[in-house]
Motif scaffolding. Structure first.
Motif, PDB file in Angstrom:
ATOM      1  N   MET A   1      37.560  30.680  11.971  1.00  0.00           N
ATOM      2  CA  MET A   1      37.400  29.406  11.174  1.00  0.00           C
ATOM      3  C   MET A   1      35.947  29.023  11.691  1.00  0.00           C
ATOM      4  N   ASN A   2      35.095  28.895  10.683  1.00  0.00           N
ATOM      5  CA  ASN A   2      33.770  28.270  11.157  1.00  0.00           C
ATOM      6  C   ASN A   2      33.923  26.779  11.230  1.00  0.00           C
ATOM      7  N   LEU A   3      33.601  25.964  12.076  1.00  0.00           N
ATOM      8  CA  LEU A   3      33.310  24.573  12.084  1.00  0.00           C
ATOM      9  C   LEU A   3      32.124  24.203  12.718  1.00  0.00           C
ATOM     10  N   LEU A   4      31.476  23.146  12.220  1.00  0.00           N
ATOM     11  CA  LEU A   4      30.399  22.408  12.919  1.00  0.00           C
ATOM     12  C   LEU A   4      30.780  21.212  13.390  1.00  0.00           C
ATOM     13  N   ALA A   5      30.593  20.909  14.836  1.00  0.00           N
ATOM     14  CA  ALA A   5      30.700  19.630  15.350  1.00  0.00           C
ATOM     15  C   ALA A   5      29.490  18.890  15.477  1.00  0.00           C
ATOM     16  N   LEU A   6      29.579  17.575  15.258  1.00  0.00           N
ATOM     17  CA  LEU A   6      27.965  16.976  15.250  1.00  0.00           C
ATOM     18  C   LEU A   6      28.576  15.416  15.654  1.00  0.00           C
ATOM     19  N   ALA A   7      27.315  14.731  16.353  1.00  0.00           N
ATOM     20  CA  ALA A   7      27.505  13.244  16.825  1.00  0.00           C
ATOM     21  C   ALA A   7      26.377  12.572  16.041  1.00  0.00           C
ATOM     22  N   LEU A   8      26.892  11.385  15.743  1.00  0.00           N
ATOM     23  CA  LEU A   8      26.041  10.356  14.789  1.00  0.00           C
ATOM     24  C   LEU A   8      26.438   9.145  15.081  1.00  0.00           C
ATOM     25  N   SER A   9      25.446   8.466  15.508  1.00  0.00           N
ATOM     26  CA  SER A   9      25.815   7.121  15.957  1.00  0.00           C
ATOM     27  C   SER A   9      26.980   6.746  16.950  1.00  0.00           C
ATOM     28  N   GLY A  10      26.964   7.440  18.054  1.00  0.00           N
ATOM     29  CA  GLY A  10      28.229   7.482  18.647  1.00  0.00           C
ATOM     30  C   GLY A  10      29.534   7.900  18.100  1.00  0.00           C
ATOM     31  N   ALA A  11      29.521   8.578  16.951  1.00  0.00           N
ATOM     32  CA  ALA A  11      30.865   9.010  16.729  1.00  0.00           C
ATOM     33  C   ALA A  11      30.812  10.621  16.643  1.00  0.00           C
ATOM     34  N   VAL A  12      31.939  11.208  16.672  1.00  0.00           N
ATOM     35  CA  VAL A  12      31.856  12.771  16.770  1.00  0.00           C
ATOM     36  C   VAL A  12      32.902  13.204  15.398  1.00  0.00           C
ATOM     37  N   TYR A  13      31.986  13.924  14.755  1.00  0.00           N
ATOM     38  CA  TYR A  13      32.723  14.567  13.522  1.00  0.00           C
ATOM     39  C   TYR A  13      32.794  16.201  13.718  1.00  0.00           C
ATOM     40  N   VAL A  14      33.854  16.468  12.974  1.00  0.00           N
ATOM     41  CA  VAL A  14      33.835  18.106  12.684  1.00  0.00           C
ATOM     42  C   VAL A  14      33.884  18.522  11.131  1.00  0.00           C
ATOM     43  N   TRP A  15      32.795  19.327  11.061  1.00  0.00           N
ATOM     44  CA  TRP A  15      32.675  19.628   9.398  1.00  0.00           C
ATOM     45  C   TRP A  15      33.182  21.106   8.880  1.00  0.00           C
ATOM     46  N   ASN A  16      33.980  21.485   8.076  1.00  0.00           N
ATOM     47  CA  ASN A  16      34.324  22.881   7.549  1.00  0.00           C
ATOM     48  C   ASN A  16      33.436  23.163   6.372  1.00  0.00           C
ATOM     49  N   GLN A  23      36.224  15.447   9.184  1.00  0.00           N
ATOM     50  CA  GLN A  23      36.936  14.699   9.954  1.00  0.00           C
ATOM     51  C   GLN A  23      36.170  14.039  11.077  1.00  0.00           C
ATOM     52  N   HIS A  24      36.684  12.664  11.125  1.00  0.00           N
ATOM     53  CA  HIS A  24      36.019  11.871  12.208  1.00  0.00           C
ATOM     54  C   HIS A  24      36.889  11.857  13.393  1.00  0.00           C
ATOM     55  N   LEU A  25      36.364  12.567  14.547  1.00  0.00           N
ATOM     56  CA  LEU A  25      37.432  12.831  15.640  1.00  0.00           C
ATOM     57  C   LEU A  25      37.345  11.283  16.559  1.00  0.00           C
ATOM     58  N   PHE A  26      36.341  10.835  16.802  1.00  0.00           N
ATOM     59  CA  PHE A  26      36.537   9.398  17.710  1.00  0.00           C
ATOM     60  C   PHE A  26      35.085   8.991  17.791  1.00  0.00           C
ATOM     61  N   GLN A  27      35.066   7.603  18.082  1.00  0.00           N
ATOM     62  CA  GLN A  27      33.840   6.818  17.905  1.00  0.00           C
ATOM     63  C   GLN A  27      33.801   6.364  19.536  1.00  0.00           C
TER      64      GLN A  27
END
Length: 66
Positions: A1-16, A23-27
């Protein structure tokens, strides 16, 4: 599965990109920020470095993008 993880304004997201789901992982709290992010191995473990010099490890199953 291809997923992209990114950080924006102190939050971590994973995008499919296949499903378009995000999905918002944590802040981060307070003034702390994400300084690095990397998939480990074949993409089942996500390592997140922060401004305090700590590394958080998020294992597969903590996020469930299909």
């Amino acid at each position: 599965m291809n997923l992209l993880a990114l950080a924006l304004s102190g939050a971590v997201y994973v995008w499919n990109p296949c499903s378009g789901e995000t999905q918002h992982l944590f802040q981060m709290e307070g003034d702390d920020y994400i300084s690095s992010i990397s998939w480990i191995g074949q993409g089942s473990i996500l390592a997140v470095g922060n401004s305090n010099g700590q590394v958080q490890v998020k294992e597969d199953g903590l996020y469930s993008l299909t």
